[in-house]
Write a protein that holds these residues in place. Structure first.
Motif, PDB file in Angstrom:
ATOM      1  N   GLY A 168       0.814  -1.212   0.000  1.00 27.70           N
ATOM      2  CA  GLY A 168       0.000   0.000   0.000  1.00 27.70           C
ATOM      3  C   GLY A 168       0.849   1.264   0.000  1.00 27.70           C
ATOM      4  O   GLY A 168       2.071   1.230   0.186  1.00 27.70           O
ATOM      5  N   LEU A 169       0.193   2.394  -0.236  1.00 27.46           N
ATOM      6  CA  LEU A 169       0.897   3.672  -0.285  1.00 27.46           C
ATOM      7  C   LEU A 169       1.404   4.087   1.089  1.00 27.46           C
ATOM      8  O   LEU A 169       0.732   3.873   2.103  1.00 27.46           O
ATOM      9  N   ALA A 170       2.568   4.710   1.099  1.00 23.38           N
ATOM     10  CA  ALA A 170       3.115   5.264   2.338  1.00 23.38           C
ATOM     11  C   ALA A 170       2.331   6.509   2.741  1.00 23.38           C
ATOM     12  O   ALA A 170       1.776   7.207   1.887  1.00 23.38           O
ATOM     13  N   PRO A 171       2.275   6.819   4.031  1.00 25.38           N
ATOM     14  CA  PRO A 171       1.663   8.075   4.449  1.00 25.38           C
ATOM     15  C   PRO A 171       2.425   9.265   3.874  1.00 25.38           C
ATOM     16  O   PRO A 171       3.610   9.163   3.520  1.00 25.38           O
ATOM     17  N   SER A 172       1.760  10.384   3.805  1.00 30.76           N
ATOM     18  CA  SER A 172       2.407  11.607   3.321  1.00 30.76           C
ATOM     19  C   SER A 172       3.533  12.012   4.258  1.00 30.76           C
ATOM     20  O   SER A 172       3.497  11.728   5.469  1.00 30.76           O
ATOM     21  N   GLY A 173       4.532  12.699   3.712  1.00 32.53           N
ATOM     22  CA  GLY A 173       5.611  13.209   4.530  1.00 32.53           C
ATOM     23  C   GLY A 173       5.227  14.507   5.222  1.00 32.53           C
ATOM     24  O   GLY A 173       4.253  15.168   4.852  1.00 32.53           O
ATOM     25  N   VAL A 174       5.992  14.865   6.237  1.00 29.90           N
ATOM     26  CA  VAL A 174       5.793  16.133   6.944  1.00 29.90           C
ATOM     27  C   VAL A 174       6.752  17.155   6.345  1.00 29.90           C
ATOM     28  O   VAL A 174       7.974  16.942   6.359  1.00 29.90           O
ATOM     29  N   PRO A 175       6.233  18.258   5.795  1.00 30.92           N
ATOM     30  CA  PRO A 175       7.119  19.225   5.132  1.00 30.92           C
ATOM     31  C   PRO A 175       8.205  19.747   6.060  1.00 30.92           C
ATOM     32  O   PRO A 175       7.942  20.144   7.195  1.00 30.92           O
ATOM     33  N   GLY A 176       9.428  19.713   5.564  1.00 35.59           N
ATOM     34  CA  GLY A 176      10.543  20.275   6.309  1.00 35.59           C
ATOM     35  C   GLY A 176      11.121  21.492   5.620  1.00 35.59           C
ATOM     36  O   GLY A 176      11.999  22.166   6.155  1.00 35.59           O
ATOM     37  N   HIS A 188      15.273  13.285 -11.893  1.00 37.51           N
ATOM     38  CA  HIS A 188      15.796  13.899 -10.670  1.00 37.51           C
ATOM     39  C   HIS A 188      14.703  14.733 -10.005  1.00 37.51           C
ATOM     40  O   HIS A 188      14.192  15.699 -10.602  1.00 37.51           O
ATOM     41  N   LEU A 189      14.361  14.376  -8.766  1.00 32.51           N
ATOM     42  CA  LEU A 189      13.295  15.035  -8.031  1.00 32.51           C
ATOM     43  C   LEU A 189      13.839  15.633  -6.737  1.00 32.51           C
ATOM     44  O   LEU A 189      14.591  14.975  -6.010  1.00 32.51           O
ATOM     45  N   SER A 190      13.439  16.859  -6.413  1.00 38.88           N
ATOM     46  CA  SER A 190      13.689  17.397  -5.080  1.00 38.88           C
ATOM     47  C   SER A 190      12.537  16.974  -4.181  1.00 38.88           C
ATOM     48  O   SER A 190      11.425  16.728  -4.643  1.00 38.88           O
ATOM     49  N   VAL A 191      12.809  16.889  -2.877  1.00 46.81           N
ATOM     50  CA  VAL A 191      11.821  16.356  -1.938  1.00 46.81           C
ATOM     51  C   VAL A 191      11.779  17.262  -0.701  1.00 46.81           C
ATOM     52  O   VAL A 191      12.753  17.340   0.040  1.00 46.81           O
ATOM     53  N   ALA A 192      10.641  17.914  -0.490  1.00 47.44           N
ATOM     54  CA  ALA A 192      10.507  18.824   0.648  1.00 47.44           C
ATOM     55  C   ALA A 192       9.983  18.132   1.895  1.00 47.44           C
ATOM     56  O   ALA A 192      10.128  18.656   3.001  1.00 47.44           O
ATOM     57  N   ALA A 193       9.373  16.953   1.737  1.00 43.84           N
ATOM     58  CA  ALA A 193       8.783  16.242   2.881  1.00 43.84           C
ATOM     59  C   ALA A 193       9.185  14.770   2.838  1.00 43.84           C
ATOM     60  O   ALA A 193       8.342  13.881   2.680  1.00 43.84           O
ATOM     61  N   PRO A 194      10.479  14.477   3.001  1.00 43.32           N
ATOM     62  CA  PRO A 194      10.937  13.089   2.913  1.00 43.32           C
ATOM     63  C   PRO A 194      10.546  12.301   4.158  1.00 43.32           C
ATOM     64  O   PRO A 194      10.186  12.880   5.192  1.00 43.32           O
ATOM     65  N   PRO A 195      10.621  10.968   4.093  1.00 46.83           N
ATOM     66  CA  PRO A 195      10.392  10.179   5.307  1.00 46.83           C
ATOM     67  C   PRO A 195      11.486  10.465   6.332  1.00 46.83           C
ATOM     68  O   PRO A 195      12.657  10.620   5.968  1.00 46.83           O
TER      69      PRO A 195
END
Length: 248
Positions: free
Chosen positions: A112-120, A195-202
């Motif tokens: 299943g899908l992972a929960p959304s990340g918390v923006p950092g 190439h992706l930037s990620v503002a709310a990683p795990p």
């Protein structure tokens, strides 16, 4: 509005460049800069994309191939046609059974899908930081008439996962979901990479394992030809501000 009109009406002053037509014909797929862009220009274009309708992408490596129009937008679907969960589940069921030893603690059943990340960080600021790294290599700037970076991939006609799926719209559908859940921005592409930037990683290893499962479905080579196990890959994902994918 057509790409040529959007480029002509851009409020941002653009460097020298030209429209590029796909090598197999059709309307121009993207505008291409003649030289590497300044980081400030890319940031300005990204900030104004919702108004201009133009998404900036860094085209990494192979500038002559981009200039020749080695892109194939004809027949590709939209990112909006493909919900993230069903796509990833389908790919998991296709590829996971042959690699179960490397995918512990998961089995053949799609987790299943992972929960959304918390923006950092602000997503556009996170994109700026990754932009600076990619500009250290051989890059050109592309402008694509699209609603987001994910939507730009099939519009441009990017085909790096061609041995994986013939429709980049499917890849874009997953990236569109990540834009919403993890603050992802499409910063750059090459003929074989994304190439992706990620503002709310795990931020925890448990969350990272769930995200790693999504990444395996999306691009099995990340583990099969990369880290070797999902656990090692998950540890690399924890807190990572950028995700890069490569298709063989």
């Amino acid at each position: 509005m057509k790409l040529a009109e959007l480029v002509a009406e851009s409020p941002v002053v653009l460097p020298d460049g030209r429209l590029v037509t796909p090598e197999n014909g059709g309307p121009p797929a993207f505008w291409l800069s003649g030289a590497a862009p300044a980081a400030g220009l890319v940031a300005e274009l990204r900030a104004g994309a919702a108004t201009t309708g133009l998404q900036p992408l860094l085209l990494c490596n192979d500038p002559r191939r981009w200039a020749r129009g080695e892109v194939y937008p004809a027949g590709m679907s939209s990112a909006d046609s493909h919900p993230t969960g069903p796509l990833l589940a389908t790919w998991w069921h296709e590829f996971a059974p042959a690699a179960l030893a490397s995918l512990e603690p998961y089995g053949e059943a799609w987790p299943g899908l992972a929960p959304s990340g918390v923006p950092g960080a602000d997503p556009d600021r996170a994109a700026e930081a990754f932009t600076a790294l990619l500009l250290a290599g051989e890059t050109r700037l592309a402008l694509v008439a699209a609603a987001s970076g994910a939507h730009a991939l099939p519009v441009l006609g990017w085909w790096a996962p061609g041995n994986y799926t013939n429709d980049t719209g499917e890849i874009a559908g997953v990236v569109r979901g990540w834009q919403d859940r993890f603050g992802v921005r499409v910063v750059g592409i090459s003929m074989s990479e994304l190439h992706l930037s990620v503002a709310a990683p795990p931020r925890t290893i448990e969350h990272a394992r769930q995200v790693a499962a999504e990444h395996y479905s999306f691009c099995p080579d990340q583990i099969d030809q990369g880290t070797g196990t999902l656990e090692i890959y998950a540890r690399q994902l924890t807190g990572a501000a950028a995700w890069s994918f490569w298709w063989d």
